[in-house]
Enzyme design. Sequence first.
Site, PDB file in Angstrom:
ATOM      1  N   CYS A  15      29.607  28.487  53.350  1.00  0.00           N
ATOM      2  CA  CYS A  15      30.182  29.637  54.041  1.00  0.00           C
ATOM      3  C   CYS A  15      31.446  30.096  53.321  1.00  0.00           C
ATOM      4  O   CYS A  15      32.383  29.314  53.154  1.00  0.00           O
ATOM      5  CB  CYS A  15      30.524  29.286  55.490  1.00  0.00           C
TER       6      CYS A  15
ATOM      7  N   GLY B  54      17.491  37.636  57.130  1.00  0.00           N
ATOM      8  CA  GLY B  54      18.847  37.715  57.682  1.00  0.00           C
ATOM      9  C   GLY B  54      19.246  39.123  58.071  1.00  0.00           C
ATOM     10  O   GLY B  54      18.879  39.629  59.142  1.00  0.00           O
TER      11      GLY B  54
ATOM     12  N   GLY C 297      33.308  33.989  60.327  1.00  0.00           N
ATOM     13  CA  GLY C 297      34.134  32.774  60.404  1.00  0.00           C
ATOM     14  C   GLY C 297      33.595  31.748  61.383  1.00  0.00           C
ATOM     15  O   GLY C 297      34.345  31.031  62.048  1.00  0.00           O
TER      16      GLY C 297
HETATM   17  C1  LIG Z   1      26.704  38.243  60.149  1.00  0.00           C
HETATM   18  C2  LIG Z   1      26.264  37.048  59.346  1.00  0.00           C
HETATM   19  C3  LIG Z   1      26.558  35.763  59.822  1.00  0.00           C
HETATM   20  C4  LIG Z   1      26.155  34.635  59.088  1.00  0.00           C
HETATM   21  N1  LIG Z   1      26.425  33.378  59.587  1.00  0.00           N
HETATM   22  C5  LIG Z   1      25.971  32.277  58.900  1.00  0.00           C
HETATM   23  C6  LIG Z   1      26.163  30.956  59.433  1.00  0.00           C
HETATM   24  O1  LIG Z   1      26.692  30.763  60.538  1.00  0.00           O
HETATM   25  N2  LIG Z   1      25.729  29.897  58.691  1.00  0.00           N
HETATM   26  C7  LIG Z   1      25.099  30.063  57.475  1.00  0.00           C
HETATM   27  O2  LIG Z   1      24.719  29.072  56.847  1.00  0.00           O
HETATM   28  N3  LIG Z   1      24.883  31.315  56.968  1.00  0.00           N
HETATM   29  C8  LIG Z   1      25.299  32.401  57.649  1.00  0.00           C
HETATM   30  N4  LIG Z   1      25.055  33.663  57.143  1.00  0.00           N
HETATM   31  C9  LIG Z   1      24.315  33.807  55.866  1.00  0.00           C
HETATM   32  C10 LIG Z   1      22.830  34.095  56.107  1.00  0.00           C
HETATM   33  O3  LIG Z   1      22.210  33.042  56.818  1.00  0.00           O
HETATM   34  C11 LIG Z   1      22.073  34.321  54.758  1.00  0.00           C
HETATM   35  O4  LIG Z   1      22.217  33.173  53.958  1.00  0.00           O
HETATM   36  C12 LIG Z   1      22.589  35.526  53.992  1.00  0.00           C
HETATM   37  O5  LIG Z   1      22.968  36.562  54.863  1.00  0.00           O
HETATM   38  C13 LIG Z   1      21.586  36.053  52.965  1.00  0.00           C
HETATM   39  O6  LIG Z   1      20.410  36.528  53.577  1.00  0.00           O
HETATM   40  P1  LIG Z   1      20.187  38.101  53.977  1.00  0.00           P
HETATM   41  O7  LIG Z   1      20.552  38.899  52.764  1.00  0.00           O
HETATM   42  O8  LIG Z   1      18.735  38.195  54.356  1.00  0.00           O
HETATM   43  O9  LIG Z   1      21.103  38.371  55.119  1.00  0.00           O
HETATM   44  C14 LIG Z   1      25.458  34.804  57.861  1.00  0.00           C
HETATM   45  C15 LIG Z   1      25.166  36.102  57.388  1.00  0.00           C
HETATM   46  C16 LIG Z   1      25.555  37.220  58.125  1.00  0.00           C
HETATM   47  C17 LIG Z   1      25.209  38.592  57.592  1.00  0.00           C
END
Ligand SMILES: Cc1cc2nc3c(=O)[nH]c(=O)nc-3n(C[C@H](O)[C@H](O)[C@H](O)COP(=O)(O)O)c2cc1C
Length: 307
Positions: A133, A268, A75
Amino acid sequence: MAVKVNLTVNVGGIQMKNPVTTASGTFGCGLEYAPFVDLNRLGAVVVKGVTLAPRAGNPVPRLAETPAGVLNSIGLQNPGVEKFIEEVLPGLAGYDLPVIVNIAGETVEEYALLAGRLDRVQAVAGIEVNISCPNVKKGGMQFGSDPAMAAEVTRAVRASTGKPVIVKLSPNVTSIVAVARKVAEAGADALSMINTLLGMAVDIRKRRPLLGNVTGGLSGPAVRPVAVRAVWEVYREVDLPIIGMGGITCAGDAIEFILAGATAVAVGTANFVNPRATVEIAEGIERYLEENGIRDINELVGAAHNE
Ligand SMILES: Cc1cc2nc3c(=O)[nH]c(=O)nc-3n(C[C@H](O)[C@H](O)[C@H](O)COP(=O)(O)O)c2cc1C
């Protein structure tokens, strides 16, 4: 002797020494990982999303493991843009890498104010606009799932800053291409995709939703095929550089995204499993180029589309 390969890429005006960056929200403000990773070896760092006012985030629990990834409902917890500029950015300024700031707002005006504020900060190389988000009541995915709203936010940010504008798209839409097209017309310099997929889990012991916010965003290896498909489709239709992400855990995964059309990649969820994942992936990409006699990473961008 192995040929010297070129790993530098340019993402909408942001020059990166290699194509690997961090996915927002999974690498803190960047500095948390400095004990494990030489930040100078990353292509760029994308920091946790910032909002105008500080945010406490959603009720706990905010993270749940799934068979091939995690569900999160953080959030957008953050200290607010002023504290971020004063206390966080100076720590990153000592490193030789572009800092990309991820922003989120509840209204179009808030996005514009944030972009305008960051525009005046020299240490900011670019702005990533989070209209995707799934974990906030107002703003977030609400903007990213409507092409007209996505364009409106992009136009407002574009008008407020001369810095590169990267718009981060949601997979929770019928057509990610339709959103990408509108965002491109509205003046984005690059796209990043994908944000998390909307999901949920139920605690069978308590017979209640597991996450405090009920639903959350799914990330990690489970989402990779969805993300690769999104990059593939948008690359064909929209002429903007793409930062690809979603489930990248190793160099092979990153190369898959690049072949599908990504100019750069973000790591990520893998950071939670292996804090050195980003640097290892950058090294693995370099080895792949050397072993395959490819002199320039840019030759691989979208190469899976070639007949
Ligand atoms: C714990 C967590 C927090 C995240 N916070 C944000 C954020 O603040 N802003 C955003 O654009 N994406 C956020 N994301 C999404 C990631 O930047 C990314 O788009 C997504 O996790 C897919 O990549 P991954 O599978 O390598 O994690 C968050 C993801 C996770 C797991």
